[in-house]
Enzyme design. Structure first.
Site, PDB file in Angstrom:
ATOM      1  N   GLY A 105       0.814  -1.215   0.000  1.00 23.28           N
ATOM      2  CA  GLY A 105       0.000   0.000   0.000  1.00 23.28           C
ATOM      3  C   GLY A 105       0.846   1.262   0.000  1.00 23.28           C
ATOM      4  CB  CYS A 106       3.665   2.357   2.104  1.00 24.58           C
ATOM      5  SG  CYS A 106       2.742   2.358   3.675  1.00 24.58           S
ATOM      6  CB  THR A 107       5.181   0.359  -2.742  1.00 25.21           C
ATOM      7  OG1 THR A 107       6.121  -0.060  -1.745  1.00 25.21           O
ATOM      8  CG2 THR A 107       5.865   0.445  -4.091  1.00 25.21           C
TER       9      THR A 107
END
Length: 161
Positions: free
Chosen positions: A46-48
């Site tokens: 998700g953060c990527t």
């Protein structure tokens, strides 16, 4: 309960280290509009997705007067790896004791798979040239967040083509 920020409040000041160990302060962006986003952990799916979305929209956001800064509890070494691995072109800052996240209301109770715990709440803030909150968004989704933020800010990608 975590206190959440709202529009027109003064953004909490901070100084954190970037991936290279340099001190970066909110005051460094005085006179500029800043999109400050908090994300839980570098190099996770998700953060990527979210970071790459900001990277891919950075030129457009900057052409509309916005600088982008990401903050997570990750170490500066983790941030360096994330920046290099994803070719990120904006600063990421390390908030290991989550004090800045707490000041912004981006640290608090979360639930995942039925368990409750304390952690970083994916959040985004737009800060104006005088250091006031324009937009405060909590519990944002990683996928599609930048497109939604662009719509909220009146930056329509269709008009840029």
């Amino acid at each position: 309960m975590t206190t959440r920020l709202t529009a027109h409040e003064q953004a909490p000041s901070f100084t954190l280290e970037d991936a290279e160990g340099n001190s970066v302060s909110l005051s460094d962006y005085s006179g500029q509009r800043v999109i400050l986003y908090f994300y839980p952990k570098a190099n996770t799916p998700g953060c990527t997705t979210q970071a790459c979305d900001f990277r891919d929209n950075l030129a457009s956001l900057q052409s509309h007067g916005y600088q982008v800064v990401g903050i997570s509890p990750d170490s500066t070494e983790k941030l360096r790896q994330f920046i290099t691995g994803q070719d990120l072109t904006f600063p990421l800052l390390s908030d290991p004791d989550h004090a800045v996240a707490e000041a912004y209301g981006a640290w608090g109770e979360k639930k995942n798979y039925g368990k409750t715990y304390e952690g970083l709440i994916r959040s985004t803030f737009v800060i104006d040239e005088e250091g006031r909150i324009e937009v405060a968004q909590y519990n944002v989704r990683a996928k599609g967040h930048v497109a939604k933020l662009r719509r909220d800010l009146g930056i329509d990608s269709a008009t840029e083509r």
